[in-house]
Design a protein around this motif. Structure first.
Motif, PDB file in Angstrom:
ATOM      1  N   UNK A 189      25.501  67.695  94.928  1.00  0.00           N
ATOM      2  CA  UNK A 189      26.456  67.914  96.011  1.00  0.00           C
ATOM      3  C   UNK A 189      26.322  66.822  97.068  1.00  0.00           C
ATOM      4  N   UNK A 190      27.432  66.162  97.348  1.00  0.00           N
ATOM      5  CA  UNK A 190      27.419  65.038  98.290  1.00  0.00           C
ATOM      6  C   UNK A 190      28.834  64.503  98.453  1.00  0.00           C
ATOM      7  N   UNK A 191      28.997  63.628  99.412  1.00  0.00           N
ATOM      8  CA  UNK A 191      30.204  62.813  99.490  1.00  0.00           C
ATOM      9  C   UNK A 191      29.940  61.560  98.658  1.00  0.00           C
ATOM     10  N   UNK A 192      30.815  61.290  97.744  1.00  0.00           N
ATOM     11  CA  UNK A 192      30.666  60.149  96.847  1.00  0.00           C
ATOM     12  C   UNK A 192      31.566  59.012  97.318  1.00  0.00           C
ATOM     13  N   UNK A 193      30.988  57.817  97.391  1.00  0.00           N
ATOM     14  CA  UNK A 193      31.699  56.649  97.874  1.00  0.00           C
ATOM     15  C   UNK A 193      31.786  55.581  96.787  1.00  0.00           C
ATOM     16  N   UNK A 194      32.946  55.012  96.664  1.00  0.00           N
ATOM     17  CA  UNK A 194      33.161  53.870  95.802  1.00  0.00           C
ATOM     18  C   UNK A 194      32.817  52.610  96.606  1.00  0.00           C
ATOM     19  N   UNK A 195      32.293  51.588  95.920  1.00  0.00           N
ATOM     20  CA  UNK A 195      31.885  50.369  96.612  1.00  0.00           C
ATOM     21  C   UNK A 195      32.169  49.151  95.741  1.00  0.00           C
ATOM     22  N   UNK A 196      32.450  48.045  96.404  1.00  0.00           N
ATOM     23  CA  UNK A 196      32.705  46.784  95.710  1.00  0.00           C
ATOM     24  C   UNK A 196      31.764  45.719  96.249  1.00  0.00           C
ATOM     25  N   UNK A 197      31.063  45.055  95.351  1.00  0.00           N
ATOM     26  CA  UNK A 197      30.057  44.053  95.720  1.00  0.00           C
ATOM     27  C   UNK A 197      30.369  42.739  95.017  1.00  0.00           C
ATOM     28  N   UNK A 198      30.633  41.683  95.770  1.00  0.00           N
ATOM     29  CA  UNK A 198      30.966  40.401  95.141  1.00  0.00           C
ATOM     30  C   UNK A 198      29.745  39.617  94.661  1.00  0.00           C
ATOM     31  N   UNK A 199      28.540  40.077  95.038  1.00  0.00           N
ATOM     32  CA  UNK A 199      27.350  39.282  94.780  1.00  0.00           C
ATOM     33  C   UNK A 199      26.467  39.796  93.641  1.00  0.00           C
ATOM     34  N   UNK A 200      26.371  41.118  93.494  1.00  0.00           N
ATOM     35  CA  UNK A 200      25.387  41.676  92.579  1.00  0.00           C
ATOM     36  C   UNK A 200      25.981  42.722  91.670  1.00  0.00           C
ATOM     37  N   UNK A 201      25.708  42.611  90.374  1.00  0.00           N
ATOM     38  CA  UNK A 201      26.159  43.633  89.429  1.00  0.00           C
ATOM     39  C   UNK A 201      25.511  44.972  89.717  1.00  0.00           C
TER      40      UNK A 201
END
Length: 123
Positions: A91-103
């Motif tokens: 149970x949590x708030x789930x966030x999508x994220x985009x990172x240009x530097x690291x897989x």
């Protein structure tokens, strides 16, 4: 301006499944590894899973390995998080994220965040 848009959260019983989706612009999607983080009430944000730009490499937190699967559809500019065998501690708030530097998608190098979607798992 919303750069990443999540959907798919909700209420589910323990042992159930949910699939989260995160849509991005083609510019963001093609130049970033994509990942998911979560934040439970009273806790800090933690890494859940990530996938490289090509989709060939994935990473998972130990707590979700074997239960969650991350994949991306580069034609649809969308990343998914399939969550199976859900537990109340998910149970949590789930966030999508985009990172240009690291897989691996490290919180410190995330350039874009989604607004978050609530996942609640009842016991």
């Amino acid at each position: 301006q919303v750069q990443l848009g999540e959907s798919g959260g909700g209420l589910v019983q323990a042992g159930g499944s949910l699939r989260l989706s995160c849509a991005a612009s083609s510019r963001i999607f093609s130049t970033n590894a994509m990942g998911w983080f979560r934040q439970a009430p009273g806790k800090g944000r933690e890494f859940v899973a990530s996938i490289s730009r090509s989709g060939g490499t994935t990473y998972y937190a130990d707590s979700v390995k074997g239960r969650f699967t991350v994949r991306r559809d580069n034609a649809k500019n969308t990343v998914y998080l399939q969550m199976n065998s859900l537990k109340p501690e998910d149970t949590a708030v789930y966030y999508c994220a985009a990172d240009p530097l690291s897989s691996r998608v490290k919180e410190g190098s995330v350039r874009y965040w989604g607004q978050g979607t609530q996942v609640t798992v009842s016991s």
